[in-house]
Design a protein around this motif. Sequence first.
Motif, PDB file in Angstrom:
ATOM      1  N   UNK A  71       3.609  52.929  23.727  1.00 57.11           N
ATOM      2  CA  UNK A  71       4.737  52.968  22.797  1.00 57.11           C
ATOM      3  C   UNK A  71       5.312  51.596  22.488  1.00 57.11           C
ATOM      4  N   UNK A  72       5.144  50.624  23.387  1.00 62.07           N
ATOM      5  CA  UNK A  72       5.772  49.326  23.103  1.00 62.07           C
ATOM      6  C   UNK A  72       5.000  48.179  23.736  1.00 62.07           C
ATOM      7  N   UNK A  73       5.327  46.981  23.219  1.00 59.33           N
ATOM      8  CA  UNK A  73       4.734  45.746  23.742  1.00 59.33           C
ATOM      9  C   UNK A  73       5.876  44.854  24.195  1.00 59.33           C
ATOM     10  N   UNK A  74       5.864  44.440  25.450  1.00 58.83           N
ATOM     11  CA  UNK A  74       6.917  43.556  25.957  1.00 58.83           C
ATOM     12  C   UNK A  74       6.326  42.189  26.214  1.00 58.83           C
ATOM     13  N   UNK A  75       6.958  41.174  25.633  1.00 58.29           N
ATOM     14  CA  UNK A  75       6.469  39.809  25.807  1.00 58.29           C
ATOM     15  C   UNK A  75       7.495  39.051  26.625  1.00 58.29           C
ATOM     16  N   UNK A  76       7.056  38.388  27.685  1.00 62.65           N
ATOM     17  CA  UNK A  76       8.014  37.633  28.504  1.00 62.65           C
ATOM     18  C   UNK A  76       7.446  36.253  28.811  1.00 62.65           C
ATOM     19  N   UNK A  77       8.367  35.281  28.913  1.00 64.04           N
ATOM     20  CA  UNK A  77       7.979  33.928  29.304  1.00 64.04           C
ATOM     21  C   UNK A  77       8.392  33.738  30.756  1.00 64.04           C
ATOM     22  N   UNK A  78       7.499  33.168  31.573  1.00 67.95           N
ATOM     23  CA  UNK A  78       7.845  32.904  32.970  1.00 67.95           C
ATOM     24  C   UNK A  78       8.138  31.431  33.156  1.00 67.95           C
TER      25      UNK A  78
END
Lengths: 191, 204
Positions: A179-186
């Motif tokens: 249902x969704x795409x989560x993009x995160x920066x570490x």
Amino acid sequence: MVGKNCFAIASDRRLGVQLQTIATDFQKIYKIHEKLFIGLSGLATDAQTLYQRLVFRHKLYELREERDMKPETFASLVSALLYEKRFGPYFCQPVIAGLGDEDKPFICTMDSIGAKELAKDFVVAGTASESLYGACESMFKPDMEPEELFETISQALLSSVDRDCLSGWGGHVYVVTPTEVTERILKGRMD
Amino acid sequence: MESVFGLVGKDFAIVAADSSAVHSILVHKTNEDKIMILDSHKLMGASGETGDRAQFTEYIQKNVALYQFRNGIPLTTAAAANFTRGELATALRKNPYMVNIIMAGYDKDIGPSIYFIDYIASLHKLDKAAFGYGSYFALSMMDRHYRKDMIVEEAIDLVDKIIMEIRSRLVVAPPNFVIKIVDKDGAREYAWRESIKDAPVPGV
């Protein structure tokens, strides 16, 4: 890495020329369509050229077939494109991750001449690949939920790139569910 | 060895390059202009093999002009950078151009930008970039002193600091530099920084 009806794909953010770091925000993971991502490690110029060729081929496929490419099909396409240049290869190692039929997660990696390696749990590529194999093997559990999968892949990535002088300067993680795409920066060790 | 560097300021971009033309141990001239003005709002600073540099930058300049003639509107900086990368990438596996490029431009709705394109066609948009042995000094100075949204005077001050550093710390340091700027009013030469002047060439 594969989770429960989801997958995560992560990369570091460094663009370097041997010992010199040029940029710390270089994108290595590209979206092909909503449920298909490819990460390209290796020589930046070949990664950019290969990505442009793949987008071209996928757009043509979409026009003709009126649907998105399945991850398994896309992996075969990448493999074919790489083997075409068998005696003058693209110096890239792709990592392909997608949700296939019935949103079943699919991951695979290849060497620079297109030898596919399918796996059910995780795949790795790049200069820190040996560290990544070790970290993923010890941290991976089957059927993780997206949040736990994000934590696991992030820790595996950061701990492996910290042991490699040519990788690092942060991380970029995509967690993809039906249902969704989560993009995160570490933020990791910036060195 | 040749140095080129560039940085983005508040609403302008600056590219500076050394201006020595060298062949083995001989310095042919010290006022060679290595920053090509592509069109009204684009600059391309290039370093590398002399012939490739001169030919390739002129080729790109003429193609940028051709696009404008054919289509009636100019290319954006990103488009010009991607076109340049494409040309370098196509030539890479046949007859590579040994040219490193810093492309700077000003677009009305985007503002200033610079693009780093190395000789094997790796493209990246950056705020500060440098090539050559001078890059070791330039990047470190910029890491220390660069801030986003600098005004022209501050940026030129930083460029001068970098030039001082290159002149004092690099063993075969180029004596002269050219600085060009691009902003909403267009691309133009800003200044020369000369410590050696060539004898003037008599007019024909």
